[in-house]
Design a protein around this motif. Structure first.
Motif, mmCIF file in Angstrom:
data_model
loop_
_atom_site.group_PDB
_atom_site.id
_atom_site.type_symbol
_atom_site.label_atom_id
_atom_site.label_comp_id
_atom_site.label_asym_id
_atom_site.label_seq_id
_atom_site.Cartn_x
_atom_site.Cartn_y
_atom_site.Cartn_z
ATOM 1 N N UNK A 101 0.755 3.833 -1.108
ATOM 2 C CA UNK A 101 0.665 3.675 0.349
ATOM 3 C C UNK A 101 0.607 2.187 0.705
ATOM 4 N N UNK A 102 -0.124 1.417 -0.103
ATOM 5 C CA UNK A 102 -0.207 -0.029 0.126
ATOM 6 C C UNK A 102 1.153 -0.704 -0.084
ATOM 7 N N UNK A 103 2.002 -0.074 -0.902
ATOM 8 C CA UNK A 103 3.345 -0.606 -1.142
ATOM 9 C C UNK A 103 4.318 -0.246 -0.025
ATOM 10 N N UNK A 104 3.841 0.566 0.929
ATOM 11 C CA UNK A 104 4.684 0.940 2.056
ATOM 12 C C UNK A 104 5.442 2.238 1.882
ATOM 13 N N UNK A 105 5.127 2.984 0.836
ATOM 14 C CA UNK A 105 5.813 4.257 0.614
ATOM 15 C C UNK A 105 5.354 5.289 1.655
ATOM 16 N N UNK A 106 6.219 6.281 1.919
ATOM 17 C CA UNK A 106 5.908 7.337 2.879
ATOM 18 C C UNK A 106 6.059 8.692 2.216
#
Length: 262
Positions: free
Chosen positions: A218-223
């Motif tokens: 989530x911190x990496x921007x994944x959805x």
């Protein structure tokens, strides 16, 4: 992670904080779990007095025995560690006699579980005030900033959080370095607030390893669209709890009054 260096850093941070605050030491609730065992050992390594407090409320026998084992070990290793047991079971039961309830048993049980944590917090702050101590928090990074798995103004009501920047897996690595009792290192995590054998994973629906993975991606921007199967399920659990518990993790909202209205 260099666990030895992390231990040294946290102990130094605790020493500096206590010295600057002008307090006598630390007080911490001991549950028989890994987080409180690690936190209390870190506090003890500062050389400041540490008061370990057992506060059973219909507690499981295995949790009580692990807590006592840890406290005994800690007192053998650090001469400034003291302990006290304050059984809050009767206090809790008396409270239940005078409060209103509803037909929604699940909601009532959850509210009562959180009440247990808040009774313990009240007790810790009483002892802190009595002896000039800081209340040391036991929350780790996943609980405190990932899924908000703690009670607001319960175990979340503390003066400082020594391990809140450590993932649960990192807490276990620290526990080995600190020689926390093996019985605690292998025990399944539980908040012990419901008086039964349910674990944290039972309540959340995902293990801490899975939640750490979700927090990192989530911190990496994944959805959610980036995953399928079990990964999608875990990411959904993480995301839903993260959103629902923002009120715990974010500062208390303040209604700011425009200057022209004052």
């Amino acid at each position: 992670m260099n666990a030895e260096k992390v231990v040294e850093h946290i102990v130094g941070w605790l020493k500096d904080y206590a010295t600057n605050a002008g307090v006598n030491g630390f007080v911490i609730g001991i549950s028989g779990g890994i987080d409180s065992a690690v936190t209390s050992t870190l506090c003890a390594k500062t050389g400041f007095p540490v008061l370990c407090v057992e506060m059973p409320i219909h507690q499981g026998a295995n949790q009580v025995s692990r807590a006592k084992e840890h406290i005994n070990q800690l007192q053998e290793r650090f001469y400034k560690v003291t302990s006290i047991e304050i059984d809050l079971t009767n206090t809790f039961e008396e409270y239940k006699k005078v409060i209103p309830v509803t037909d929604d048993k699940a909601t009532v049980n959850l509210s009562l579980a959180n009440t247990r944590a808040r009774l313990r917090m009240t007790n810790l702050y009483y002892l802190a005030g009595l002896h000039g101590l800081l209340v040391a928090g036991t929350g780790n990074k996943v609980e405190d900033f990932g899924v908000g798995f703690y009670t607001k103004y319960g175990d979340g009501g503390v003066d400082l959080s020594p391990i809140a920047d450590l993932m649960k897996s990192e807490v276990y690595k620290i526990a080995k370095v600190l020689e926390v009792p093996a019985s605690i290192q292998v025990a399944k995590p539980t908040d012990g607030l419901f008086g039964d054998s349910r674990t944290d994973e039972d309540q959340i629906g995902a293990s801490y390893d899975e939640l750490e993975w979700a927090m990192n991606v989530a911190d990496e921007g994944k959805t959610i669209n980036d995953f399928e199967g079990r990964q999608k399920e875990v990411f959904t659990i993480y995301s839903q709890r993260n959103r629902a518990n923002k009120h715990k993790m974010d500062p208390i909202p303040v209604c700011e009054i425009p200057a022209d209205l004052k």
